[in-house]
Motif scaffolding. Structure first.
Motif, PDB file in Angstrom:
ATOM      1  N   PHE A 108     105.742  36.491  23.723  1.00  0.00           N
ATOM      2  CA  PHE A 108     104.453  36.780  24.318  1.00  0.00           C
ATOM      3  C   PHE A 108     103.386  36.952  23.382  1.00  0.00           C
ATOM      4  N   CYS A 109     102.200  37.135  24.012  1.00  0.00           N
ATOM      5  CA  CYS A 109     101.034  37.490  22.954  1.00  0.00           C
ATOM      6  C   CYS A 109     100.974  38.909  22.958  1.00  0.00           C
ATOM      7  N   PHE A 110     100.216  39.526  21.897  1.00  0.00           N
ATOM      8  CA  PHE A 110     100.136  40.833  21.681  1.00  0.00           C
ATOM      9  C   PHE A 110      99.405  41.665  23.031  1.00  0.00           C
ATOM     10  N   ASN A 111      98.450  40.995  23.149  1.00  0.00           N
ATOM     11  CA  ASN A 111      97.550  41.754  24.149  1.00  0.00           C
ATOM     12  C   ASN A 111      96.907  40.596  25.023  1.00  0.00           C
ATOM     13  N   ASN A 112      97.272  40.561  26.102  1.00  0.00           N
ATOM     14  CA  ASN A 112      96.785  39.254  26.991  1.00  0.00           C
ATOM     15  C   ASN A 112      95.470  39.673  27.675  1.00  0.00           C
ATOM     16  N   LEU A 113      95.060  40.644  27.339  1.00  0.00           N
ATOM     17  CA  LEU A 113      93.731  41.103  27.942  1.00  0.00           C
ATOM     18  C   LEU A 113      92.464  40.416  26.674  1.00  0.00           C
ATOM     19  N   GLN A 114      93.051  40.015  25.527  1.00  0.00           N
ATOM     20  CA  GLN A 114      92.188  39.317  24.595  1.00  0.00           C
ATOM     21  C   GLN A 114      92.272  37.820  24.635  1.00  0.00           C
ATOM     22  N   LYS A 115      91.206  37.292  24.645  1.00  0.00           N
ATOM     23  CA  LYS A 115      91.019  35.886  25.092  1.00  0.00           C
ATOM     24  C   LYS A 115      91.900  35.244  23.637  1.00  0.00           C
ATOM     25  N   GLN A 116      92.613  34.347  23.898  1.00  0.00           N
ATOM     26  CA  GLN A 116      93.371  33.638  22.873  1.00  0.00           C
ATOM     27  C   GLN A 116      92.665  32.466  22.250  1.00  0.00           C
ATOM     28  N   ASN A 117      92.413  32.634  21.013  1.00  0.00           N
ATOM     29  CA  ASN A 117      91.780  31.638  20.350  1.00  0.00           C
ATOM     30  C   ASN A 117      92.353  30.172  19.816  1.00  0.00           C
ATOM     31  N   GLY A 393      97.035  36.998  18.561  1.00  0.00           N
ATOM     32  CA  GLY A 393      98.162  35.924  19.336  1.00  0.00           C
ATOM     33  C   GLY A 393      99.432  36.644  19.576  1.00  0.00           C
ATOM     34  N   TRP A 394     100.655  35.943  18.981  1.00  0.00           N
ATOM     35  CA  TRP A 394     101.866  36.306  19.122  1.00  0.00           C
ATOM     36  C   TRP A 394     102.377  37.748  18.054  1.00  0.00           C
ATOM     37  N   TYR A 395     101.389  37.708  17.146  1.00  0.00           N
ATOM     38  CA  TYR A 395     101.765  38.806  15.926  1.00  0.00           C
ATOM     39  C   TYR A 395     102.156  40.218  16.758  1.00  0.00           C
ATOM     40  N   ALA A 396     102.868  40.809  16.322  1.00  0.00           N
ATOM     41  CA  ALA A 396     103.348  42.385  16.850  1.00  0.00           C
ATOM     42  C   ALA A 396     103.647  42.264  18.219  1.00  0.00           C
TER      43      ALA A 396
END
Length: 459
Positions: A108-117, A393-396
Motif C-alpha cells: 500500500f501507500c503510506f497515507n492514501n489521503l496524500q496525493k501520489q505524485n 508513496g510506499w515508504y513506511a
C-alpha cells in the motif's frame, strides 16, 4: 530448474487434453495451479534472468521462507484515494472472492489521503499481484509453480496455450547477469539539512506545548546516475546477507521498482493467531564504534530510547485490545542487532477475536505504528502530511503477502524507489522530547547506509 520447467510444461499440456474445467460451469473464477519440485536455486539470480514483468520478491526475516515471481496471473488494485482503512477493507473484500490457496504479493501507500505524485506513478495506492510463474521456498521445500486465473467466459484452451508459451520463454536462470549500477552523478536531499532542522524544531515545539508525544520525520535522498539503473542489482548486491531484515522487491514495470530491506515486522497472521512487535529506539554502531554488546548496553540505558520504545509498545498493546484476546506482550525489552544499527525490540502474540480474524482489521489497528507515524496517531499523521515536502508513496507502508487464511506484512522502511536513471532513498528518525535535530539527521544517514553501499558510494 530446467527439469522443473519441463514438468510444468507437461502438466499444462495434460490439462489441455482435458476439455472440462471451464469456469463457465460454476459461474465463478477458477484458479488452476501447476507445481513441480525444485532442488537448490538462487532465487534472486533466477529473477534477474527473467524478462517478464512484474518481477516480485519476498523473503522473511528468518530467511526460512521466500518467493520470487514474474508475470501476472491476477491482480488486486486499489486506485482511488481516501483513508487507508477503506483500502484495507477493499483488499479484504477482494480476497474473499479469491482461491484460498492463492498468495498475492504487494503493498500500500503510506497515507492514501496524500496525493501520489509522478515518482510513484507505477505504484497504485494498493496493488497485489498473483505471479504467473514463481519459485518459492516453504517448509523446507523449494518448488516452481505457474498459475492461471480463469474468469467466467474465458477460453480455457487459449489461456493454457498462452501459459505454455510463457513457460517456453522463462529462463532457467542462466542468462547474462544484469549490468552494473552506473556512476552516481549527483546527490540531493528533500528536505535539505537546513529545512530538516527547522522541521524538527517545529515538532519539538509541539512536544513542549503538550500536543504530541512522538513524530517520525522522514527524508528523501535523490541519487542521479550516469545512465539507467538496473533495479534488480539492489536485490542482487545487498551487502549484508546475514542482516536480520526482510527483503521486499516489487518491479511492476521495467525500470520502476520499490525495494525495502526492513528489520520491522508489522504482523504475521495464521488464521486467528497474530504475531507483531514493537521496534523503536536506535543506536548507530559505526558512529559510536560500538560492538553488539556495547550497542545493547547503550540502548538499554538510554532514557530517550526507552521512552521512544515505550510509546510504540504501549500503543500496539492498546490498539490490539478491542480486537484480540490472550495478548502476550513481551515485558523484557530486547535488542535487534543489524550491521550498522541496533534497535529495541519487544515481541507480541495474540489471538484475534472471531469477528476480527481478517487482515483489514489488523492493518487498520496497526498501521501506521508509532515507529513510522507517531503518538497520538491522527495528530502525528496530520503534522507529517503538512510538514514533509515529498510524497512517501510506499515508504513506511505495509508490504508483503497475503492469502485468505494467512498473511505476513513488514513495514517498508530502509527503502529505495528506482525510476530509470534516478533512485530515491527513504528513511526516518523518531522524534521525542529531547531529540537533537543534528543527531537525527545523522541517524537517517546511517539507516540508508546499506542501500548507499550498493551504489558503491560507501564501503
Amino acid at each position: 530448474m530446467q527439469k522443473a520447467l519441463q514438468l510444468l510444461e507437461e502438466s499444462v499440456k495434460a490439462a489441455m487434453r482435458q476439455r472440462d474445467g471451464s469456469p463457465a460451469v460454476s459461474g465463478q473464477p477458477v484458479l488452476e495451479r501447476f507445481t513441480a519440485p525444485l532442488g537448490e536455486v538462487d532465487a534472486t539470480r533466477w529473477l534477474s534472468a527473467q524478462r517478464l514483468f512484474p518481477r516480485l520478491f519476498w523473503m522473511n526475516r528468518e530467511k526460512s521462507e521466500w518467493i520470487a515471481g514474474i508475470g501476472e496471473a491476477d491482480r488486486i488494485e486499489i486506485s482511488e484515494t481516501g483513508p487507508n482503512d477503506r483500502s484495507f477493507l477493499v483488499l479484504d473484500e477482494a480476497m474473499q472472492r479469491k482461491n484460498p490457496h492463492a498468495r498475492y504479493i504487494g503493498g500500500f501507500c503510506f497515507n492514501n489521503l496524500q496525493k501520489q505524485n509522478d515518482l510513484w506513478k507505477a505504484f497504485s495506492p494498493g496493488l497485489f499481484i498473483l505471479p504467473l510463474v514463481s519459485v518459492e521456498y516453504r517448509d523446507g521445500q523449494a518448488s516452481m509453480s505457474c498459475s492461471m486465473w480463469l474468469k467466467p467466459g474465458d477460453d480455457r484452451q487459449k489461456a493454457l496455450e498462452q501459459l505454455l508459451l510463457t513457460l517456453s520463454e522463462v529462463s532457467a536462470g542462466d542468462a547474462p547477469e544484469a549490468p552494473a549500477i552506473p556512476e552516481v552523478t549527483q546527490v540531493a536531499y528533500c528536505p535539505d539539512k537546513t529545512r530538516w532542522i527547522e522541521n524538527c524544531e517545529t515538532i519539538l515545539r509541539n512536544f513542549d506545548e503538550g500536543k504530541l508525544d512522538k513524530v517520525i520525520l522522514a527524508r528523501q535522498t535523490e541519487l542521479s546516475f550516469a545512465g539507467k539503473v538496473p533495479a534488480i542489482r539492489f536485490l542482487l548486491d545487498y551487502p549484508f546477507p546475514e542482516n536480520t531484515a526482510y527483503r521486499f522487491y516489487f518491479e511492476p514495470a521495467e525500470g520502476h521498482a520499490f525495494v525495502s530491506f526492513t528489520p520491522e515486522r508489522l504482523y504475521r497472521r495464521d488464521g486467528d493467531m497474530l504475531e507483531t512487535e514493537a521496534l523503536a529506539g536506535t543506536v548507530t554502531k559505526e558512529a559510536l564504534k560500538a560492538d553488539d554488546s556495547a550497542a545493547s548496553e547503550l540502548l538499554l540505558n538510554s532514557e530517550k530510547d526507552i521512552r521512544e520504545h515505550r510509546f510504540v509498545k504501549d500503543t500496539i498493546y492498546r490498539e490490539l485490545q478491542p480486537v484480540c484476546s490472550d495478548i502476550d506482550m513481551q515485558e523484557q525489552v530486547g535488542v535487534l542487532q543489524l550491521n550498522r544499527l541496533a534497535h529495541l525490540l519487544a515481541r507480541c502474540k495474540a489471538r484475534l477475536l472471531p469477528e476480527f480474524s481478517n487482515d483489514s482489521t489488523v492493518l487498520r489497528q496497526l498501521h501506521p505504528t508509532p515507529a513510522v507515524g507517531g503518538v497520538p496517531r491522527e495528530k502525528a499523521m496530520s503534522l507529517i502530511l503538512s510538514i514533509e515536502p515529498f510524497c512517501r508513496g510506499w515508504y513506511a507502508a505495509p508490504v508483503g503477502w497475503l492469502s485468505r487464511d494467512a498473511a505476513e506484512f513488514a513495514v517498508g522502511i530502509r527503502s529505495a524507489l528506482v525510476n530509470d536513471d534516478k533512485v530515491y532513498l527513504y528513511s526516518g528518525a523518531g522524534l521525542v522530547r529531547g531529540s537533537n535535530p543534528e543527531s537525527e539527521w545523522e541517524e537517517v544517514d546511517q539507516k540508508i547506509g546499506d542501500i548507499m553501499a550498493i551504489t558503491q558510494q560507501t564501503s
